[in-house]
Enzyme design. Sequence first.
Site, PDB file in Angstrom:
ATOM      1  N   PRO A  87       0.816  -1.212   0.000  1.00  0.00           N
ATOM      2  CA  PRO A  87       0.000   0.000   0.000  1.00  0.00           C
ATOM      3  C   PRO A  87       0.854   1.270   0.000  1.00  0.00           C
ATOM      4  O   PRO A  87       0.357   2.365  -0.230  1.00  0.00           O
ATOM      5  CB  PRO A  87      -0.829  -0.115   1.283  1.00  0.00           C
ATOM      6  CG  PRO A  87      -0.199  -1.175   2.095  1.00  0.00           C
ATOM      7  CD  PRO A  87       0.650  -2.020   1.203  1.00  0.00           C
ATOM      8  N   GLU A 114       1.554  -8.402   7.599  1.00  0.00           N
ATOM      9  CA  GLU A 114       2.424  -8.145   8.750  1.00  0.00           C
ATOM     10  C   GLU A 114       3.531  -7.159   8.420  1.00  0.00           C
ATOM     11  O   GLU A 114       4.109  -6.549   9.296  1.00  0.00           O
ATOM     12  CB  GLU A 114       3.117  -9.446   9.167  1.00  0.00           C
ATOM     13  CG  GLU A 114       2.183 -10.481   9.731  1.00  0.00           C
ATOM     14  CD  GLU A 114       2.948 -11.728  10.153  1.00  0.00           C
ATOM     15  OE1 GLU A 114       2.770 -12.144  11.306  1.00  0.00           O
ATOM     16  OE2 GLU A 114       3.715 -12.272   9.346  1.00  0.00           O
ATOM     17  N   ARG A 152      -2.994  -8.849 -20.532  1.00  0.00           N
ATOM     18  CA  ARG A 152      -3.911  -8.609 -21.654  1.00  0.00           C
ATOM     19  C   ARG A 152      -3.338  -7.629 -22.680  1.00  0.00           C
ATOM     20  O   ARG A 152      -3.834  -7.534 -23.789  1.00  0.00           O
ATOM     21  CB  ARG A 152      -5.285  -8.153 -21.144  1.00  0.00           C
ATOM     22  CG  ARG A 152      -5.291  -6.815 -20.481  1.00  0.00           C
ATOM     23  CD  ARG A 152      -6.635  -6.549 -19.829  1.00  0.00           C
ATOM     24  NE  ARG A 152      -7.678  -6.193 -20.777  1.00  0.00           N
ATOM     25  CZ  ARG A 152      -7.776  -5.024 -21.395  1.00  0.00           C
ATOM     26  NH1 ARG A 152      -6.870  -4.083 -21.168  1.00  0.00           N
ATOM     27  NH2 ARG A 152      -8.751  -4.778 -22.228  1.00  0.00           N
ATOM     28  N   ASP A 167     -10.024   0.699 -25.155  1.00  0.00           N
ATOM     29  CA  ASP A 167     -10.197   0.649 -23.695  1.00  0.00           C
ATOM     30  C   ASP A 167     -10.325   2.033 -23.101  1.00  0.00           C
ATOM     31  O   ASP A 167      -9.671   2.964 -23.538  1.00  0.00           O
ATOM     32  CB  ASP A 167      -8.946   0.061 -23.024  1.00  0.00           C
ATOM     33  CG  ASP A 167      -8.921  -1.427 -23.111  1.00  0.00           C
ATOM     34  OD1 ASP A 167      -9.908  -1.997 -23.571  1.00  0.00           O
ATOM     35  OD2 ASP A 167      -7.890  -1.988 -22.709  1.00  0.00           O
TER      36      ASP A 167
HETATM   37  N1  ADE Z   1      -1.017  -4.996   0.114  1.00  0.00           N
HETATM   38  C1  ADE Z   1      -1.918  -4.537   0.999  1.00  0.00           C
HETATM   39  N2  ADE Z   1      -2.622  -3.532   0.524  1.00  0.00           N
HETATM   40  C2  ADE Z   1      -2.170  -3.318  -0.760  1.00  0.00           C
HETATM   41  C3  ADE Z   1      -2.499  -2.396  -1.766  1.00  0.00           C
HETATM   42  N3  ADE Z   1      -3.449  -1.482  -1.619  1.00  0.00           N
HETATM   43  N4  ADE Z   1      -1.828  -2.465  -2.925  1.00  0.00           N
HETATM   44  C4  ADE Z   1      -0.845  -3.375  -3.093  1.00  0.00           C
HETATM   45  N5  ADE Z   1      -0.485  -4.261  -2.158  1.00  0.00           N
HETATM   46  C5  ADE Z   1      -1.140  -4.243  -1.006  1.00  0.00           C
END
Ligand code: ADE
Length: 249
Positions: A87, A114, A152, A167
Amino acid sequence: MRIDILTLFPDLIHSVIKESIIGRAIESGKVEINVINFREYSTNKHKKVDDYIFGGGAGMLISVQPIYDCLQAINKSVNTKVLLTSPRGVTFNQEKAENLAHEEHLIIICGHYEGIDERVSEYLVDEEISIGDYVLTGGELAALIIVDAVSRLVPDVLNKADSHINDSFSTKLLEYPQYTRPAEYMGMKVPDVLMSGNHKEIETYRLKESIRITYKRRPDLLSKYQLNKQESKLFKEIITEEQKTVEKE
Ligand code: ADE
């Protein structure tokens, strides 16, 4: 294209990539995907892959050792790109997918809820990628989204009919609405113009509806898009039409 996916949940990855278009791309050899459980590379006698956090803190962290050794065991080229799903990464989008589709070899390390020892990201990874501003329990779903969007775009993975040329995001406008038979169902009608057989009018209708849907749903995309003369004229019509709808409501 070759993609190696490092994960603690290989079945999760296999269950998705065997299906549909990606499954066929793998079968026909257009995309090669190797799913590797990096637990197998743990030197711990119990195959443990995580450990306590230096300096304290709740939970455990995935150690650098199994990931390092797993990466060492993979055949790489000078063009291999190593990604980590997290994230904290840069947000994935169509442009990123298009760039990655030109790579010959990707390695995707699936992050874990974790967390992972920072040295993985610092020394072993070229790029951290997030699929959006929310937190998943693990990186597997993120890796699958990246694999799907990139595969793709690999030449000949899609047949001509499914082509990605129109697309959303490739053309920078959202896709126009499409319909199939029946022409009317439970009082819900397909727009007359699509039944007219007039290809020029259909083309203009589609362009206009692309602009309309982008204007209504993603004004941020429309503001970045350079409207040509015809598109500007259609956009003016849309503004007038939409104002009329608002006044009616
Ligand atoms: N792992 C946990 N959340 C994530 C996200 N939003 N994007 C990529 N990997 C992740």
